[in-house]
Motif scaffolding. Sequence first.
Motif, PDB file in Angstrom:
ATOM      1  N   PRO A 234      -3.416   2.959 -11.026  1.00 26.39           N
ATOM      2  CA  PRO A 234      -3.746   3.318  -9.509  1.00 26.39           C
ATOM      3  C   PRO A 234      -5.230   2.824  -9.130  1.00 26.39           C
ATOM      4  CG  PRO A 234      -2.979   5.289 -10.524  1.00 26.39           C
ATOM      5  CD  PRO A 234      -3.219   4.167 -11.607  1.00 26.39           C
TER       6      PRO A 234
ATOM      7  N   ASN B  98       2.389   2.229  -3.219  1.00 27.30           N
ATOM      8  CA  ASN B  98       1.245   2.635  -4.361  1.00 27.30           C
ATOM      9  C   ASN B  98       0.506   3.717  -4.063  1.00 27.30           C
ATOM     10  OD1 ASN B  98       1.621   0.628  -6.357  1.00 27.30           O
ATOM     11  ND2 ASN B  98       1.417  -0.946  -4.487  1.00 27.30           N
ATOM     12  N   ILE B  99       0.960   4.682  -2.948  1.00 27.47           N
ATOM     13  CA  ILE B  99       0.290   6.034  -2.756  1.00 27.47           C
ATOM     14  C   ILE B  99       0.657   6.809  -4.018  1.00 27.47           C
ATOM     15  CG2 ILE B  99      -0.019   7.796  -1.345  1.00 27.47           C
ATOM     16  CD1 ILE B  99       0.690   6.095   0.901  1.00 27.47           C
ATOM     17  N   THR B 100      -0.104   7.233  -4.740  1.00 30.01           N
ATOM     18  CA  THR B 100      -0.099   7.752  -6.017  1.00 30.01           C
ATOM     19  C   THR B 100      -0.286   9.313  -5.798  1.00 30.01           C
ATOM     20  OG1 THR B 100      -0.785   5.821  -7.004  1.00 30.01           O
ATOM     21  CG2 THR B 100      -0.251   7.469  -8.553  1.00 30.01           C
ATOM     22  N   TYR B 101      -1.192   9.785  -4.924  1.00 27.79           N
ATOM     23  CA  TYR B 101      -1.757  11.114  -4.973  1.00 27.79           C
ATOM     24  C   TYR B 101      -1.487  11.665  -3.687  1.00 27.79           C
ATOM     25  CZ  TYR B 101      -3.796   9.101  -9.125  1.00 27.79           C
ATOM     26  OH  TYR B 101      -4.036   8.549 -10.340  1.00 27.79           O
TER      27      TYR B 101
ATOM     28  N   ALA C  17      -6.950  12.046  -5.038  1.00 33.33           N
ATOM     29  CA  ALA C  17      -7.215  10.860  -5.673  1.00 33.33           C
ATOM     30  C   ALA C  17      -8.604  10.743  -6.246  1.00 33.33           C
ATOM     31  CB  ALA C  17      -7.039   9.971  -4.404  1.00 33.33           C
TER      32      ALA C  17
ATOM     33  N   ASP D 108      -3.894   1.642  -5.655  1.00 35.96           N
ATOM     34  CA  ASP D 108      -3.586   2.936  -4.854  1.00 35.96           C
ATOM     35  C   ASP D 108      -4.883   2.948  -3.696  1.00 35.96           C
ATOM     36  OD1 ASP D 108      -2.742   5.889  -4.664  1.00 35.96           O
ATOM     37  OD2 ASP D 108      -4.988   6.029  -4.239  1.00 35.96           O
TER      38      ASP D 108
ATOM     39  N   ASP E 101       0.813  -1.206   0.067  1.00 39.13           N
ATOM     40  CA  ASP E 101      -0.132  -0.054  -0.005  1.00 39.13           C
ATOM     41  C   ASP E 101       0.957   1.303   0.120  1.00 39.13           C
ATOM     42  OD1 ASP E 101      -2.330  -1.321  -0.143  1.00 39.13           O
ATOM     43  OD2 ASP E 101      -2.593  -1.196   2.096  1.00 39.13           O
TER      44      ASP E 101
ATOM     45  N   ASN F 143       1.266  -4.000 -10.752  1.00 42.07           N
ATOM     46  CA  ASN F 143       2.093  -3.120 -10.018  1.00 42.07           C
ATOM     47  C   ASN F 143       3.475  -2.602 -10.552  1.00 42.07           C
ATOM     48  OD1 ASN F 143      -0.077  -3.435  -8.132  1.00 42.07           O
ATOM     49  ND2 ASN F 143       1.174  -4.711  -6.691  1.00 42.07           N
TER      50      ASN F 143
END
Length: 423
Positions: A37, A8-11, A17, A41, A5, A389
Amino acid sequence: MNQNDLLNITYGSYESAREEMDRLLKERKRNYSLDRPLYNDPHMFRADMEEIFQKEWLFAGMTSEIPNRGDYFTMEVGQNPVLIVRGPDGEVNAFHNTCRHRGSRICLEHRGKVANLVCPYHQWTYDLKGNLLFAGTEMGDEFDMKAHGLKKAHCKTGGGFIFVALGKQEPEAKEFDEFLATLDEYMEPYDVDNTKLAVESNMYEKANWKLVIENNRECYHCAGSHPELLNTLQEWDDTNDPRASEEFLAQYARQSAEWEAEGIPHEHKWFDGGRNRIVRMPLKEGAEVMTIDGSQGCAKTMGRIKNRELGSMRILHLPNSWNHMQSDHFIVFRVLPISAQESLVTTKWFVHKDAVEGIDYDPARLRQVWDATNDQDRVLGEQNQLGINSMAYQPGPYSETFEFGVVNFMDWYSETVQKNLNK
Ligand code: FES
Ligand SMILES: [Fe+2]
């Protein structure tokens, strides 16, 4: 939050998000898998939970799991513990399983039977309709018992299926009541009230819930992965499937005429753009049910059913259930998301209430094919997640002939999320 997790934090924020989710879904190429995402995400997972799993109708279980007053089962919808209990008038009630004193979960077991609902923390006690009956004498004279009943979840049943919805508003689901009425009609031959749960399995899959559903919505992968299932299952699930062979169409014509004569509903029903659908399809020639060799799974057929060759009635409910109804047992499947990259798949096998374990049916035989199939699907889903991923992943095309079910799911998902995000 686990390591995956965090990676994969994208924002930067939940709000950004949500905005990105809306944009990605608006701009997505239809017939292509989603952007990364949306599969991994954690903020987008939270949005899936808030916009789909906390707002839409979800399949919970079957009415015959709780035949008598006080019988209950519990489920966790993300962080929301839910309790489904048979009430005093025979009705099915769904509540948020959280105490109105200081919030403890009330029913701690997966299933059980109670006279009243007693919180384990300070013994506040609720009746089976959720009214607070007892809160000790410590709460003072002014305490308003009536204002502290359990919070209800929306709950509807059709054909023995229990659906719940957690939000304050009942979901505006197009054609949902019509689907429930059709379930009543199509499940009538099974006499669900006189069935019992024979076997249950709970499988954790390290994959986003959408990958679990996508995998279920196509049989493109079946030939390469499911030898046990393909002993009995035919790949197509519609007589209009362009791949359907002449032999299959002839078999369908013959078997469906028999079903018709016996009053077994089989016509394809399709609601809300395919969000809910019911279709009965023949199994392979000579197969009665989905056992390893296609021969009977239970000596007693269900309800008023006599013909052992009823094929499988497949029932789909998005976002979280598919089902196979056969002549001597039926199998229901429920998916609940755990985190961005983990889901719980629960499978339950039901037989006639009077069938005797070890005499009329062998649980190990009953579960064999779908235990194997579920595990094969788990590996496929987990590998799919790991590949998504990758920095190299980009959305890929669905086959319109083999993967139209996935396209339908994506259309429903995308439309529903955008509608709910913008409410
Ligand atoms: S939290 Fe339930 S009785 Fe106190
Ligand atoms: Fe599969």
